[in-house]
Design a protein around this motif. Structure first.
Motif, PDB file in Angstrom:
ATOM      1  N   SER A 158       9.595   7.670  11.082  1.00 18.12           N
ATOM      2  CA  SER A 158       8.342   7.408  10.383  1.00 18.12           C
ATOM      3  C   SER A 158       8.176   5.930  10.051  1.00 18.12           C
ATOM      4  CB  SER A 158       8.282   8.229   9.094  1.00 18.12           C
ATOM      5  OG  SER A 158       9.358   7.888   8.238  1.00 18.12           O
ATOM      6  N   THR A 159       6.934   5.493   9.988  1.00 22.24           N
ATOM      7  CA  THR A 159       6.577   4.141   9.561  1.00 22.24           C
ATOM      8  C   THR A 159       5.461   4.276   8.526  1.00 22.24           C
ATOM      9  OG1 THR A 159       4.769   3.720  11.129  1.00 22.24           O
ATOM     10  CG2 THR A 159       7.031   3.365  11.929  1.00 22.24           C
ATOM     11  N   VAL A 164      -6.891   5.191  11.172  1.00 20.73           N
ATOM     12  CA  VAL A 164      -7.950   5.776  10.368  1.00 20.73           C
ATOM     13  C   VAL A 164      -9.280   5.430  11.027  1.00 20.73           C
ATOM     14  CG1 VAL A 164      -8.194   3.747   8.868  1.00 20.73           C
ATOM     15  CG2 VAL A 164      -8.814   6.022   7.988  1.00 20.73           C
ATOM     16  N   GLY A 165     -10.302   6.251  10.799  1.00 10.81           N
ATOM     17  CA  GLY A 165     -11.614   5.920  11.331  1.00 10.81           C
ATOM     18  C   GLY A 165     -12.383   7.136  11.774  1.00 10.81           C
ATOM     19  N   LEU A 178      -4.131  13.341   6.729  1.00 15.32           N
ATOM     20  CA  LEU A 178      -3.639  11.979   6.619  1.00 15.32           C
ATOM     21  C   LEU A 178      -3.971  11.184   7.871  1.00 15.32           C
ATOM     22  CD1 LEU A 178      -0.104  12.645   5.082  1.00 15.32           C
ATOM     23  CD2 LEU A 178      -2.208  12.022   3.888  1.00 15.32           C
ATOM     24  N   ASP A 179      -3.806   9.861   7.783  1.00 15.87           N
ATOM     25  CA  ASP A 179      -3.997   8.997   8.942  1.00 15.87           C
ATOM     26  C   ASP A 179      -3.054   9.421  10.071  1.00 15.87           C
ATOM     27  OD1 ASP A 179      -5.633   7.723   7.163  1.00 15.87           O
ATOM     28  OD2 ASP A 179      -4.479   5.860   7.071  1.00 15.87           O
ATOM     29  N   VAL A 180      -3.469   9.196  11.316  1.00 18.81           N
ATOM     30  CA  VAL A 180      -2.608   9.485  12.461  1.00 18.81           C
ATOM     31  C   VAL A 180      -1.398   8.560  12.394  1.00 18.81           C
ATOM     32  CG1 VAL A 180      -2.448   9.525  14.967  1.00 18.81           C
ATOM     33  CG2 VAL A 180      -4.597  10.182  13.832  1.00 18.81           C
ATOM     34  N   GLU A 206      -1.902   0.548   6.321  1.00 15.74           N
ATOM     35  CA  GLU A 206      -0.596   0.926   5.797  1.00 15.74           C
ATOM     36  C   GLU A 206      -0.746   1.903   4.632  1.00 15.74           C
ATOM     37  OE1 GLU A 206       1.551  -2.600   4.756  1.00 15.74           O
ATOM     38  OE2 GLU A 206       1.724  -3.305   6.832  1.00 15.74           O
ATOM     39  N   ASN A 207       0.151   2.892   4.603  1.00 20.70           N
ATOM     40  CA  ASN A 207       0.296   3.806   3.459  1.00 20.70           C
ATOM     41  C   ASN A 207      -0.980   4.580   3.127  1.00 20.70           C
ATOM     42  OD1 ASN A 207       3.013   2.876   3.043  1.00 20.70           O
ATOM     43  ND2 ASN A 207       2.153   1.053   2.041  1.00 20.70           N
ATOM     44  N   ASN A 208      -1.802   4.886   4.152  1.00 21.52           N
ATOM     45  CA  ASN A 208      -3.042   5.636   3.937  1.00 21.52           C
ATOM     46  C   ASN A 208      -3.921   4.977   2.866  1.00 21.52           C
ATOM     47  OD1 ASN A 208      -2.706   8.332   5.571  1.00 21.52           O
ATOM     48  ND2 ASN A 208      -0.753   7.984   4.556  1.00 21.52           N
ATOM     49  N   ASP A 209      -3.911   3.665   2.843  1.00 22.40           N
ATOM     50  CA  ASP A 209      -4.612   2.917   1.805  1.00 22.40           C
ATOM     51  C   ASP A 209      -5.218   1.665   2.437  1.00 22.40           C
ATOM     52  OD1 ASP A 209      -4.888   2.598  -1.315  1.00 22.40           O
ATOM     53  OD2 ASP A 209      -4.284   0.625  -0.554  1.00 22.40           O
TER      54      ASP A 209
END
Length: 443
Positions: A158-159, A164-165, A178-180, A206-209
Protein backbone atom coordinates in the motif's frame (compact mmCIF):
# COMPACT_ATOMS: atom_id res chain seq x y z
CA UNK A 1 10.99 -13.76 5.80
CA UNK A 2 12.69 -16.11 8.23
CA UNK A 3 10.37 -18.80 9.57
CA UNK A 4 10.90 -20.73 12.79
CA UNK A 5 10.40 -24.44 12.21
CA UNK A 6 10.10 -25.71 15.76
CA UNK A 7 8.66 -24.57 19.04
CA UNK A 8 11.40 -23.48 21.35
CA UNK A 9 10.01 -25.82 23.96
CA UNK A 10 6.90 -27.71 24.88
CA UNK A 11 5.79 -27.61 28.48
CA UNK A 12 2.60 -29.06 29.84
CA UNK A 13 0.83 -26.96 32.37
CA UNK A 14 -2.67 -26.61 33.68
CA UNK A 15 -4.99 -23.84 34.64
CA UNK A 16 -7.72 -24.94 36.96
CA UNK A 17 -10.58 -22.53 37.03
CA UNK A 18 -13.46 -22.79 39.39
CA UNK A 19 -16.79 -22.50 37.66
CA UNK A 20 -20.01 -22.24 39.62
CA UNK A 21 -23.42 -22.49 38.09
CA UNK A 22 -26.52 -21.89 40.18
CA UNK A 23 -30.07 -22.91 39.62
CA UNK A 24 -32.26 -20.00 38.55
CA UNK A 25 -35.39 -21.55 40.03
CA UNK A 26 -35.60 -22.70 43.67
CA UNK A 27 -38.63 -24.79 42.73
CA UNK A 28 -36.67 -27.06 40.35
CA UNK A 29 -36.75 -30.68 41.40
CA UNK A 30 -33.09 -31.12 40.45
CA UNK A 31 -30.61 -29.06 42.47
CA UNK A 32 -27.52 -28.01 40.55
CA UNK A 33 -24.26 -28.68 42.34
CA UNK A 34 -23.02 -25.23 43.38
CA UNK A 35 -19.43 -26.51 43.48
CA UNK A 36 -19.37 -27.71 39.87
CA UNK A 37 -16.02 -26.82 38.32
CA UNK A 38 -13.88 -27.52 35.32
CA UNK A 39 -10.18 -27.30 34.51
CA UNK A 40 -8.76 -25.93 31.26
CA UNK A 41 -5.45 -27.50 30.24
CA UNK A 42 -3.20 -26.13 27.49
CA UNK A 43 -0.43 -28.22 25.98
CA UNK A 44 2.07 -25.36 25.88
CA UNK A 45 2.57 -21.82 27.09
CA UNK A 46 4.11 -20.58 23.82
CA UNK A 47 3.41 -21.28 20.14
CA UNK A 48 5.28 -20.22 17.01
CA UNK A 49 3.51 -20.64 13.68
CA UNK A 50 5.18 -20.77 10.27
CA UNK A 51 4.53 -21.77 6.68
CA UNK A 52 6.54 -24.94 7.31
CA UNK A 53 4.35 -26.19 10.18
CA UNK A 54 1.05 -24.83 8.80
CA UNK A 55 -0.63 -28.24 8.63
CA UNK A 56 0.64 -29.52 11.98
CA UNK A 57 -1.22 -29.65 15.29
CA UNK A 58 0.25 -26.85 17.39
CA UNK A 59 -1.99 -26.35 20.44
CA UNK A 60 -4.25 -28.71 22.38
CA UNK A 61 -6.82 -27.60 24.93
CA UNK A 62 -8.69 -29.97 27.21
CA UNK A 63 -11.11 -29.60 30.10
CA UNK A 64 -13.25 -31.79 32.29
CA UNK A 65 -17.02 -31.89 32.28
CA UNK A 66 -18.39 -30.09 35.34
CA UNK A 67 -20.23 -32.32 37.81
CA UNK A 68 -23.60 -30.61 38.05
CA UNK A 69 -25.08 -33.42 40.11
CA UNK A 70 -27.02 -34.91 37.21
CA UNK A 71 -26.39 -36.02 33.64
CA UNK A 72 -26.27 -32.88 31.49
CA UNK A 73 -25.94 -31.95 27.82
CA UNK A 74 -23.32 -29.23 28.13
CA UNK A 75 -22.08 -27.23 25.11
CA UNK A 76 -18.68 -25.55 25.01
CA UNK A 77 -17.15 -22.70 23.04
CA UNK A 78 -13.68 -21.22 23.16
CA UNK A 79 -13.16 -17.47 22.84
CA UNK A 80 -9.83 -16.12 21.64
CA UNK A 81 -8.69 -12.49 21.73
CA UNK A 82 -5.59 -10.35 22.15
CA UNK A 83 -4.76 -9.39 25.72
CA UNK A 84 -6.22 -5.99 26.57
CA UNK A 85 -9.29 -6.23 24.34
CA UNK A 86 -11.45 -7.67 27.14
CA UNK A 87 -12.90 -10.14 24.59
CA UNK A 88 -14.72 -7.26 22.89
CA UNK A 89 -13.89 -8.62 19.41
CA UNK A 90 -13.18 -12.23 20.30
CA UNK A 91 -13.18 -15.04 17.76
CA UNK A 92 -15.53 -17.80 18.88
CA UNK A 93 -14.68 -21.43 18.20
CA UNK A 94 -17.62 -23.76 18.77
CA UNK A 95 -16.62 -27.12 20.23
CA UNK A 96 -20.03 -28.68 20.83
CA UNK A 97 -20.04 -31.31 23.56
CA UNK A 98 -16.42 -32.32 23.14
CA UNK A 99 -14.08 -31.67 26.05
CA UNK A 100 -11.04 -30.91 23.91
CA UNK A 101 -9.95 -28.81 20.96
CA UNK A 102 -6.82 -29.16 18.81
CA UNK A 103 -5.67 -26.19 16.70
CA UNK A 104 -3.49 -26.64 13.66
CA UNK A 105 -0.87 -23.99 13.09
CA UNK A 106 -2.76 -22.69 10.05
CA UNK A 107 -6.09 -22.52 11.90
CA UNK A 108 -4.73 -20.66 14.90
CA UNK A 109 -2.65 -18.41 12.65
CA UNK A 110 -5.74 -17.38 10.70
CA UNK A 111 -7.62 -16.56 13.91
CA UNK A 112 -4.77 -14.41 15.21
CA UNK A 113 -4.34 -12.50 11.95
CA UNK A 114 -8.08 -11.79 11.92
CA UNK A 115 -7.69 -10.40 15.43
CA UNK A 116 -4.97 -8.03 14.23
CA UNK A 117 -2.00 -9.85 15.72
CA UNK A 118 1.42 -8.69 14.49
CA UNK A 119 3.17 -11.32 12.33
CA UNK A 120 6.66 -12.51 13.33
CA UNK A 121 6.31 -10.99 16.80
CA UNK A 122 5.21 -12.44 20.12
CA UNK A 123 1.58 -11.53 20.82
CA UNK A 124 -0.09 -12.08 24.16
CA UNK A 125 -3.30 -13.97 23.57
CA UNK A 126 -6.03 -14.79 26.06
CA UNK A 127 -8.54 -17.60 25.92
CA UNK A 128 -11.57 -18.52 27.93
CA UNK A 129 -14.13 -21.28 27.91
CA UNK A 130 -17.87 -20.69 27.69
CA UNK A 131 -19.90 -23.43 29.39
CA UNK A 132 -23.54 -23.53 28.31
CA UNK A 133 -25.88 -25.75 30.29
CA UNK A 134 -28.90 -23.95 28.87
CA UNK A 135 -29.68 -20.55 27.33
CA UNK A 136 -30.22 -19.19 30.84
CA UNK A 137 -27.27 -20.95 32.44
CA UNK A 138 -24.08 -19.84 30.75
CA UNK A 139 -20.82 -18.96 32.37
CA UNK A 140 -17.23 -18.17 31.43
CA UNK A 141 -14.07 -19.39 33.04
CA UNK A 142 -11.39 -16.90 33.90
CA UNK A 143 -9.14 -16.12 30.94
CA UNK A 144 -5.74 -17.73 30.51
CA UNK A 145 -2.84 -16.34 28.50
CA UNK A 146 -0.49 -17.79 25.93
CA UNK A 147 2.36 -16.25 23.91
CA UNK A 148 1.76 -16.70 20.17
CA UNK A 149 3.90 -15.74 17.18
CA UNK A 150 1.92 -15.83 13.91
CA UNK A 151 3.30 -15.66 10.40
CA UNK A 152 1.98 -13.92 7.31
CA UNK A 153 2.53 -14.34 3.60
CA UNK A 154 0.51 -11.17 3.06
CA UNK A 155 2.38 -8.31 1.45
CA UNK A 156 1.93 -4.66 2.33
CA UNK A 157 2.30 -2.84 -1.00
CA UNK A 158 0.00 0.00 0.00
CA UNK A 159 0.93 3.64 -0.56
CA UNK A 160 -0.76 6.92 0.39
CA UNK A 161 -1.37 7.91 -3.26
CA UNK A 162 -4.68 7.41 -5.05
CA UNK A 163 -6.71 8.42 -8.11
CA UNK A 164 -9.76 10.65 -7.70
CA UNK A 165 -12.09 12.29 -10.21
CA UNK A 166 -15.23 11.99 -12.29
CA UNK A 167 -13.62 9.10 -14.21
CA UNK A 168 -13.27 6.99 -11.02
CA UNK A 169 -15.82 4.95 -9.03
CA UNK A 170 -15.74 7.42 -6.13
CA UNK A 171 -16.06 10.54 -8.25
CA UNK A 172 -14.40 13.62 -6.81
CA UNK A 173 -14.56 12.20 -3.31
CA UNK A 174 -16.86 9.72 -1.61
CA UNK A 175 -17.26 8.43 1.91
CA UNK A 176 -18.39 5.08 0.52
CA UNK A 177 -15.74 4.49 -2.17
CA UNK A 178 -12.12 5.41 -1.54
CA UNK A 179 -9.72 6.71 -4.17
CA UNK A 180 -8.31 4.08 -6.55
CA UNK A 181 -5.12 2.98 -4.73
CA UNK A 182 -1.55 2.95 -5.97
CA UNK A 183 0.80 0.12 -4.92
CA UNK A 184 4.55 -0.14 -4.52
CA UNK A 185 6.59 -1.93 -7.18
CA UNK A 186 10.09 -3.43 -7.28
CA UNK A 187 11.36 -0.15 -8.74
CA UNK A 188 12.33 2.58 -6.28
CA UNK A 189 9.90 5.52 -6.24
CA UNK A 190 7.63 3.87 -8.84
CA UNK A 191 4.02 3.12 -7.88
CA UNK A 192 1.24 1.59 -9.97
CA UNK A 193 -2.56 1.52 -9.96
CA UNK A 194 -4.91 -0.76 -11.90
CA UNK A 195 -8.10 1.13 -12.63
CA UNK A 196 -11.28 0.73 -14.62
CA UNK A 197 -12.23 4.28 -15.60
CA UNK A 198 -15.04 5.96 -17.50
CA UNK A 199 -15.09 9.08 -19.66
CA UNK A 200 -14.17 12.00 -17.41
CA UNK A 201 -11.28 13.59 -15.56
CA UNK A 202 -8.91 12.53 -12.81
CA UNK A 203 -6.18 13.72 -10.48
CA UNK A 204 -3.83 12.05 -8.02
CA UNK A 205 -3.89 12.88 -4.33
CA UNK A 206 -2.48 11.65 -1.03
CA UNK A 207 -4.46 10.11 1.85
CA UNK A 208 -7.88 10.59 0.16
CA UNK A 209 -7.51 14.29 0.92
CA UNK A 210 -6.92 17.46 -1.12
CA UNK A 211 -4.03 18.81 0.97
CA UNK A 212 -1.53 17.23 -1.45
CA UNK A 213 -2.84 16.64 -4.97
CA UNK A 214 -1.33 16.43 -8.45
CA UNK A 215 -2.59 17.24 -11.92
CA UNK A 216 -0.90 17.64 -15.29
CA UNK A 217 -0.69 21.14 -16.78
CA UNK A 218 -0.49 20.63 -20.52
CA UNK A 219 -1.21 16.89 -20.20
CA UNK A 220 2.43 16.20 -21.12
CA UNK A 221 3.17 13.26 -18.78
CA UNK A 222 4.65 15.31 -15.94
CA UNK A 223 2.67 16.07 -12.78
CA UNK A 224 2.44 19.40 -11.00
CA UNK A 225 1.13 19.92 -7.48
CA UNK A 226 -2.36 21.44 -7.71
CA UNK A 227 -2.10 20.96 -11.49
CA UNK A 228 -4.88 20.71 -14.05
CA UNK A 229 -7.42 17.89 -14.22
CA UNK A 230 -6.36 15.03 -16.51
CA UNK A 231 -8.88 13.96 -19.21
CA UNK A 232 -9.38 10.22 -19.71
CA UNK A 233 -11.58 8.00 -21.89
CA UNK A 234 -13.33 4.87 -20.62
CA UNK A 235 -11.18 1.77 -20.32
CA UNK A 236 -9.17 -0.48 -18.02
CA UNK A 237 -5.70 0.91 -17.35
CA UNK A 238 -2.36 0.56 -15.68
CA UNK A 239 -1.37 3.95 -14.23
CA UNK A 240 2.29 4.41 -13.34
CA UNK A 241 3.76 7.32 -11.35
CA UNK A 242 7.37 8.09 -10.45
CA UNK A 243 6.98 9.87 -7.13
CA UNK A 244 10.46 11.41 -7.39
CA UNK A 245 10.48 12.76 -10.97
CA UNK A 246 6.64 13.14 -11.09
CA UNK A 247 6.55 11.50 -14.51
CA UNK A 248 3.45 9.43 -15.13
CA UNK A 249 1.87 7.23 -17.81
CA UNK A 250 -1.46 5.63 -18.66
CA UNK A 251 -1.69 2.40 -20.69
CA UNK A 252 -4.54 0.04 -21.54
CA UNK A 253 -4.05 -2.99 -19.32
CA UNK A 254 -6.18 -5.96 -18.27
CA UNK A 255 -5.87 -9.71 -17.90
CA UNK A 256 -8.60 -12.21 -18.62
CA UNK A 257 -9.56 -15.82 -19.27
CA UNK A 258 -10.88 -16.85 -22.67
CA UNK A 259 -11.92 -20.24 -23.98
CA UNK A 260 -14.63 -22.75 -24.72
CA UNK A 261 -14.94 -23.60 -21.02
CA UNK A 262 -15.98 -20.03 -20.12
CA UNK A 263 -19.40 -18.46 -20.20
CA UNK A 264 -18.46 -16.33 -23.24
CA UNK A 265 -16.51 -18.97 -25.19
CA UNK A 266 -13.55 -17.90 -27.33
CA UNK A 267 -15.04 -14.44 -27.94
CA UNK A 268 -14.96 -11.32 -25.78
CA UNK A 269 -15.63 -10.35 -23.09
CA UNK A 270 -13.00 -12.34 -21.21
CA UNK A 271 -13.50 -13.40 -17.60
CA UNK A 272 -11.62 -10.56 -15.92
CA UNK A 273 -8.87 -10.84 -13.32
CA UNK A 274 -8.48 -8.40 -10.44
CA UNK A 275 -5.12 -7.42 -9.02
CA UNK A 276 -4.42 -8.91 -5.59
CA UNK A 277 -1.92 -6.59 -3.80
CA UNK A 278 -1.65 -8.87 -0.77
CA UNK A 279 0.27 -11.45 -2.83
CA UNK A 280 1.19 -9.44 -5.94
CA UNK A 281 -0.81 -11.68 -8.27
CA UNK A 282 -4.14 -11.70 -10.10
CA UNK A 283 -7.39 -13.44 -9.09
CA UNK A 284 -10.58 -14.36 -10.91
CA UNK A 285 -13.73 -16.30 -10.01
CA UNK A 286 -15.32 -18.38 -12.74
CA UNK A 287 -17.59 -21.32 -13.44
CA UNK A 288 -16.24 -23.60 -16.17
CA UNK A 289 -17.75 -26.33 -18.29
CA UNK A 290 -15.57 -29.16 -19.58
CA UNK A 291 -13.33 -27.51 -22.12
CA UNK A 292 -10.22 -25.38 -22.59
CA UNK A 293 -8.99 -21.94 -21.60
CA UNK A 294 -6.08 -19.55 -22.12
CA UNK A 295 -4.94 -16.32 -20.45
CA UNK A 296 -4.54 -13.15 -22.46
CA UNK A 297 -3.94 -9.42 -22.09
CA UNK A 298 -6.36 -6.68 -23.11
CA UNK A 299 -8.81 -9.17 -24.70
CA UNK A 300 -6.46 -9.52 -27.67
CA UNK A 301 -4.19 -12.28 -28.97
CA UNK A 302 -1.00 -10.18 -29.05
CA UNK A 303 -0.05 -11.38 -25.56
CA UNK A 304 -1.53 -14.75 -24.60
CA UNK A 305 -0.42 -17.65 -22.45
CA UNK A 306 -1.09 -21.39 -22.42
CA UNK A 307 0.48 -24.39 -20.72
CA UNK A 308 2.38 -26.68 -23.08
CA UNK A 309 3.51 -29.13 -20.39
CA UNK A 310 0.29 -29.13 -18.33
CA UNK A 311 2.50 -28.45 -15.29
CA UNK A 312 1.07 -25.13 -14.08
CA UNK A 313 3.76 -23.11 -15.90
CA UNK A 314 2.74 -20.63 -18.59
CA UNK A 315 4.35 -20.14 -21.98
CA UNK A 316 3.70 -17.38 -24.50
CA UNK A 317 1.56 -18.98 -27.20
CA UNK A 318 1.43 -22.26 -25.24
CA UNK A 319 -1.16 -25.00 -25.54
CA UNK A 320 -4.77 -24.59 -24.50
CA UNK A 321 -5.36 -25.53 -20.85
CA UNK A 322 -7.89 -28.33 -20.30
CA UNK A 323 -10.29 -27.80 -17.38
CA UNK A 324 -13.08 -29.85 -15.86
CA UNK A 325 -16.52 -28.45 -15.15
CA UNK A 326 -16.70 -26.71 -11.77
CA UNK A 327 -16.48 -23.49 -9.81
CA UNK A 328 -13.01 -22.03 -9.45
CA UNK A 329 -10.81 -19.33 -7.99
CA UNK A 330 -8.04 -18.81 -10.53
CA UNK A 331 -4.67 -17.33 -9.57
CA UNK A 332 -2.37 -15.84 -12.22
CA UNK A 333 1.21 -15.10 -11.12
CA UNK A 334 2.88 -12.96 -13.76
CA UNK A 335 6.10 -12.71 -11.76
CA UNK A 336 6.75 -16.45 -12.04
CA UNK A 337 4.47 -17.19 -15.02
CA UNK A 338 2.44 -19.77 -13.11
CA UNK A 339 -1.26 -20.32 -12.47
CA UNK A 340 -3.49 -22.27 -10.09
CA UNK A 341 -7.07 -23.50 -10.36
CA UNK A 342 -8.80 -24.02 -7.01
CA UNK A 343 -12.25 -25.56 -6.94
CA UNK A 344 -14.45 -23.87 -4.36
CA UNK A 345 -17.98 -22.62 -3.71
CA UNK A 346 -18.68 -19.30 -5.44
CA UNK A 347 -21.24 -16.58 -4.77
CA UNK A 348 -22.86 -14.75 -7.67
CA UNK A 349 -25.58 -12.23 -8.47
CA UNK A 350 -28.64 -13.44 -10.36
CA UNK A 351 -31.84 -11.66 -11.42
CA UNK A 352 -33.45 -9.62 -14.15
CA UNK A 353 -31.17 -6.73 -13.13
CA UNK A 354 -28.13 -8.80 -14.22
CA UNK A 355 -26.68 -9.77 -17.59
CA UNK A 356 -28.43 -13.12 -18.09
CA UNK A 357 -31.55 -12.61 -15.99
CA UNK A 358 -32.82 -15.27 -13.61
CA UNK A 359 -31.19 -18.18 -15.43
CA UNK A 360 -27.65 -19.51 -15.19
CA UNK A 361 -24.92 -18.64 -15.89
CA UNK A 362 -24.28 -16.01 -13.23
CA UNK A 363 -21.33 -14.10 -14.71
CA UNK A 364 -21.04 -11.60 -11.85
CA UNK A 365 -19.02 -13.59 -9.29
CA UNK A 366 -17.80 -12.34 -5.90
CA UNK A 367 -14.15 -12.64 -4.96
CA UNK A 368 -13.22 -13.31 -1.33
CA UNK A 369 -10.99 -10.82 0.44
CA UNK A 370 -7.47 -12.17 0.03
CA UNK A 371 -6.19 -10.10 2.93
CA UNK A 372 -7.12 -11.01 6.50
CA UNK A 373 -10.84 -10.18 6.44
CA UNK A 374 -12.26 -13.67 6.54
CA UNK A 375 -15.88 -13.86 5.45
CA UNK A 376 -15.77 -10.73 3.29
CA UNK A 377 -16.62 -10.89 -0.43
CA UNK A 378 -16.36 -8.18 -3.10
CA UNK A 379 -17.71 -7.54 -6.58
CA UNK A 380 -16.43 -4.36 -8.20
CA UNK A 381 -17.70 -2.47 -11.21
CA UNK A 382 -20.82 -4.56 -11.86
CA UNK A 383 -23.39 -2.91 -14.10
CA UNK A 384 -27.00 -3.45 -13.03
CA UNK A 385 -30.24 -2.49 -14.73
CA UNK A 386 -33.62 -1.72 -13.19
CA UNK A 387 -35.12 -4.88 -11.73
CA UNK A 388 -34.46 -7.36 -8.94
CA UNK A 389 -31.68 -9.68 -7.92
CA UNK A 390 -30.54 -12.23 -5.34
CA UNK A 391 -27.29 -13.82 -4.20
CA UNK A 392 -26.86 -17.54 -4.75
CA UNK A 393 -24.15 -20.17 -4.47
CA UNK A 394 -22.75 -22.11 -7.44
CA UNK A 395 -25.43 -20.91 -9.87
CA UNK A 396 -28.08 -23.04 -8.15
CA UNK A 397 -31.05 -22.28 -5.91
CA UNK A 398 -30.16 -24.69 -3.12
CA UNK A 399 -28.41 -21.88 -1.23
CA UNK A 400 -29.68 -18.38 -2.01
CA UNK A 401 -30.06 -15.14 -0.08
CA UNK A 402 -32.43 -12.21 -0.42
CA UNK A 403 -33.18 -9.20 1.73
CA UNK A 404 -36.48 -9.14 3.61
CA UNK A 405 -37.23 -5.48 4.23
CA UNK A 406 -34.48 -4.25 1.90
CA UNK A 407 -32.40 -3.17 4.92
CA UNK A 408 -29.01 -4.56 3.90
CA UNK A 409 -29.41 -7.75 5.95
CA UNK A 410 -29.42 -11.03 4.05
CA UNK A 411 -31.86 -13.82 4.82
CA UNK A 412 -31.72 -17.37 3.49
CA UNK A 413 -34.40 -17.65 0.77
CA UNK A 414 -35.23 -14.00 1.44
CA UNK A 415 -37.03 -11.50 -0.76
CA UNK A 416 -35.71 -10.23 -4.09
CA UNK A 417 -33.49 -7.15 -3.81
CA UNK A 418 -34.64 -4.16 -5.92
CA UNK A 419 -32.04 -2.56 -8.17
CA UNK A 420 -31.63 0.92 -9.64
CA UNK A 421 -29.68 1.20 -12.92
CA UNK A 422 -26.01 2.00 -12.42
CA UNK A 423 -22.50 0.69 -11.83
CA UNK A 424 -21.83 -0.65 -8.33
CA UNK A 425 -19.18 -1.96 -6.01
CA UNK A 426 -20.86 -4.66 -3.93
CA UNK A 427 -19.64 -5.79 -0.50
CA UNK A 428 -20.98 -8.91 1.21
CA UNK A 429 -20.10 -9.78 4.81
CA UNK A 430 -20.55 -13.35 6.04
CA UNK A 431 -18.37 -12.69 9.09
CA UNK A 432 -21.47 -11.37 10.88
CA UNK A 433 -24.74 -13.10 11.69
CA UNK A 434 -27.00 -12.39 9.92
CA UNK A 435 -24.83 -11.61 6.87
CA UNK A 436 -25.06 -8.20 5.21
CA UNK A 437 -24.82 -6.78 1.71
CA UNK A 438 -24.06 -3.21 0.61
CA UNK A 439 -24.28 -1.66 -2.87
CA UNK A 440 -22.05 1.37 -3.41
CA UNK A 441 -23.04 3.26 -6.56
CA UNK A 442 -20.27 4.81 -8.62
CA UNK A 443 -20.44 8.55 -8.08
Amino acid sequence: MKAINKLSYLKLFSFVIALSLFSCDDEELVQINENASTSLTLSTESVVMSEENAGEDILSLTWTEPNFGFQSATDYSLEVDLVGNDFSNAKVVAVGRDTSKVFTSEELNSILLNLGATPMEINQVEMRLLVSLSDAQRSYTESVNIDATPFSSILDLSTNLGIVGSATPGGWGSEDILDVPFYSTSENNVVVAYATLRDGEMKFRENNDWAVNYGDDGNDGTLEQDGANIPVTAGTYKVTVNTETLEWSLQEYSWGIVGGATVYGWDTPDVKFEYNPYQDNWKAAATFTDGEIKFRQNEEWNVEYGDTGSDGTLEQGGDNIAVEAGHYIITLDLNNLTYELEQTDLWGLVGDATTFGWDAPDPDKFLPDFGINEGMFYLNGVELSAGELKVRQNEEWGVNYGDDGNDGTLELNGANIPSTPGIYNVEMNFAVNPPTIDFYAWQ
